[in-house]
Design a protein around this motif. Structure first.
Motif, PDB file in Angstrom:
ATOM      1  N   THR A   2       0.835  -1.187   0.000  1.00 24.06           N
ATOM      2  CA  THR A   2       0.000   0.000   0.000  1.00 24.06           C
ATOM      3  C   THR A   2       0.874   1.243   0.000  1.00 24.06           C
ATOM      4  O   THR A   2       1.918   1.260   0.624  1.00 24.06           O
ATOM      5  CB  THR A   2      -0.880   0.016   1.261  1.00 24.06           C
ATOM      6  OG1 THR A   2      -1.704  -1.138   1.219  1.00 24.06           O
ATOM      7  CG2 THR A   2      -1.769   1.238   1.308  1.00 24.06           C
ATOM      8  N   PHE A  43      -2.132   5.183   8.667  1.00 21.53           N
ATOM      9  CA  PHE A  43      -3.423   5.414   8.028  1.00 21.53           C
ATOM     10  C   PHE A  43      -4.269   6.365   8.870  1.00 21.53           C
ATOM     11  O   PHE A  43      -4.272   6.292  10.091  1.00 21.53           O
ATOM     12  CB  PHE A  43      -4.196   4.105   7.859  1.00 21.53           C
ATOM     13  CG  PHE A  43      -3.731   3.268   6.726  1.00 21.53           C
ATOM     14  CD1 PHE A  43      -4.081   3.580   5.424  1.00 21.53           C
ATOM     15  CD2 PHE A  43      -2.950   2.140   6.948  1.00 21.53           C
ATOM     16  CE1 PHE A  43      -3.668   2.803   4.372  1.00 21.53           C
ATOM     17  CE2 PHE A  43      -2.534   1.358   5.903  1.00 21.53           C
ATOM     18  CZ  PHE A  43      -2.894   1.686   4.610  1.00 21.53           C
ATOM     19  N   ASP A  44      -4.995   7.210   8.203  1.00 18.05           N
ATOM     20  CA  ASP A  44      -5.950   8.087   8.872  1.00 18.05           C
ATOM     21  C   ASP A  44      -7.341   7.588   8.492  1.00 18.05           C
ATOM     22  O   ASP A  44      -7.490   6.715   7.632  1.00 18.05           O
ATOM     23  CB  ASP A  44      -5.738   9.534   8.392  1.00 18.05           C
ATOM     24  CG  ASP A  44      -6.378  10.550   9.328  1.00 18.05           C
ATOM     25  OD1 ASP A  44      -6.880  10.140  10.405  1.00 18.05           O
ATOM     26  OD2 ASP A  44      -6.383  11.734   8.976  1.00 18.05           O
ATOM     27  N   GLU A  45      -8.351   8.124   9.113  1.00 14.77           N
ATOM     28  CA  GLU A  45      -9.717   7.762   8.757  1.00 14.77           C
ATOM     29  C   GLU A  45      -9.974   8.095   7.298  1.00 14.77           C
ATOM     30  O   GLU A  45      -9.550   9.143   6.816  1.00 14.77           O
ATOM     31  CB  GLU A  45     -10.711   8.546   9.626  1.00 14.77           C
ATOM     32  CG  GLU A  45     -10.693   8.175  11.086  1.00 14.77           C
ATOM     33  CD  GLU A  45     -11.434   6.890  11.372  1.00 14.77           C
ATOM     34  OE1 GLU A  45     -12.419   6.587  10.658  1.00 14.77           O
ATOM     35  OE2 GLU A  45     -11.014   6.179  12.293  1.00 14.77           O
ATOM     36  N   ARG A  46     -10.664   7.222   6.575  1.00 22.08           N
ATOM     37  CA  ARG A  46     -11.013   7.470   5.178  1.00 22.08           C
ATOM     38  C   ARG A  46     -12.003   8.631   5.124  1.00 22.08           C
ATOM     39  O   ARG A  46     -13.004   8.632   5.824  1.00 22.08           O
ATOM     40  CB  ARG A  46     -11.625   6.220   4.550  1.00 22.08           C
ATOM     41  CG  ARG A  46     -11.977   6.395   3.089  1.00 22.08           C
ATOM     42  CD  ARG A  46     -12.564   5.124   2.507  1.00 22.08           C
ATOM     43  NE  ARG A  46     -11.589   4.059   2.399  1.00 22.08           N
ATOM     44  CZ  ARG A  46     -10.731   3.911   1.384  1.00 22.08           C
ATOM     45  NH1 ARG A  46     -10.749   4.772   0.403  1.00 22.08           N
ATOM     46  NH2 ARG A  46      -9.897   2.916   1.356  1.00 22.08           N
ATOM     47  N   GLN A  47     -11.702   9.609   4.284  1.00 19.59           N
ATOM     48  CA  GLN A  47     -12.547  10.790   4.163  1.00 19.59           C
ATOM     49  C   GLN A  47     -13.557  10.670   3.021  1.00 19.59           C
ATOM     50  O   GLN A  47     -14.596  11.297   3.044  1.00 19.59           O
ATOM     51  CB  GLN A  47     -11.676  12.033   3.942  1.00 19.59           C
ATOM     52  CG  GLN A  47     -10.676  12.280   5.054  1.00 19.59           C
ATOM     53  CD  GLN A  47     -11.334  12.502   6.396  1.00 19.59           C
ATOM     54  OE1 GLN A  47     -12.322  13.219   6.501  1.00 19.59           O
ATOM     55  NE2 GLN A  47     -10.804  11.862   7.434  1.00 19.59           N
ATOM     56  N   GLY A  49     -14.812   7.989  -0.628  1.00 19.25           N
ATOM     57  CA  GLY A  49     -14.662   6.759  -1.403  1.00 19.25           C
ATOM     58  C   GLY A  49     -14.754   5.518  -0.535  1.00 19.25           C
ATOM     59  O   GLY A  49     -14.984   5.579   0.668  1.00 19.25           O
ATOM     60  N   VAL A  50     -14.572   4.383  -1.184  1.00 17.99           N
ATOM     61  CA  VAL A  50     -14.612   3.105  -0.487  1.00 17.99           C
ATOM     62  C   VAL A  50     -13.368   2.300  -0.865  1.00 17.99           C
ATOM     63  O   VAL A  50     -12.808   2.450  -1.941  1.00 17.99           O
ATOM     64  CB  VAL A  50     -15.887   2.292  -0.838  1.00 17.99           C
ATOM     65  CG1 VAL A  50     -17.135   2.972  -0.313  1.00 17.99           C
ATOM     66  CG2 VAL A  50     -15.999   2.057  -2.319  1.00 17.99           C
ATOM     67  N   SER A  51     -12.975   1.451   0.023  1.00 20.37           N
ATOM     68  CA  SER A  51     -11.792   0.621  -0.192  1.00 20.37           C
ATOM     69  C   SER A  51     -12.080  -0.450  -1.241  1.00 20.37           C
ATOM     70  O   SER A  51     -13.183  -1.003  -1.310  1.00 20.37           O
ATOM     71  CB  SER A  51     -11.388  -0.045   1.120  1.00 20.37           C
ATOM     72  OG  SER A  51     -10.354  -0.964   0.891  1.00 20.37           O
TER      73      SER A  51
END
Length: 190
Positions: A2, A43-47, A49-51
């Motif tokens: 990643t 990693f930070d919180e996803r702001q 979109g989706v994984s």
């Protein structure tokens, strides 16, 4: 796998790459000798979109990793192992229905020979198919080779079961294992 990566273009043989999916870094690392330096990140919180990461992506990653490490052998072994288990399950199921063990062995062999061929064509050797041989010719060759092995195996199964007290399913498992090792040895000589 990643994050961002960078490489000196001169250290990578681009013509050797055959990437599948979006894991080009895996391909670069497996097919080239490069020095790797890692810079960790958090990693930070996803702001938004989706994984794209899901179970299927995990399976693709492991499959690609195995193919890079073992080549076509990994798929050959996996499909062969699944075929062996299927062969024994079909044989046991037919015997539970009252089918004679030799007839059950022949039916299970025919089903798994066809199934293994289709799976090998679809998942393992699709990139090796060339214009030289059609699918029908490849199937005929595969069925002939595996049919001879299955015929010999069934003859040995009959001889052992009829002259000892060994159960047919257990003996079939041993013979499939021996046949698998012989087939592996045969294919590894090429």
């Amino acid at each position: 796998m990643t994050g961002f990566f960078a490489a000196h273009r001169a250290t990578i043989d681009i013509s050797a790459l055959q990437p599948r999916g979006f894991k080009i870094l895996l391909e670069i690392l497996a097919r080239n000798t490069v020095t790797v330096v890692e810079e960790p990140f958090v990693f930070d919180e996803r702001q938004a979109g989706v994984s794209r990461a899901d179970f299927q992506q995990g399976v693709r990653f492991v499959t690609q990793l195995a193919a890079l490490r073992f080549g076509h052998l990994s798929g050959f072994v996996n499909i062969g192992a699944a075929g062996a288990v299927t062969n024994l399950l079909i044989m046991a199921g037919l015997q539970a229905l009252g089918v004679w063990y030799i007839a059950a062995a022949i039916i299970s062999a025919a089903v798994t020979i066809v199934g293994n061929f289709l799976l090998q064509e679809r998942f393992d050797f699709r990139d090796l198919r060339g214009p030289a041989a059609s699918g029908c010719i490849r199937f005929a060759r595969s069925f002939a080779f595996n049919g001879v092995e299955a015929t010999v195996r069934t003859a040995v199964l009959w001889a052992v079961v009829e002259t000892t007290t060994l159960p047919g399913i257990a003996m079939q498992a041993v013979l499939i294992g021996i046949g698998f090792m012989l087939r592996f040895f045969h294919h590894s000589q090429r």
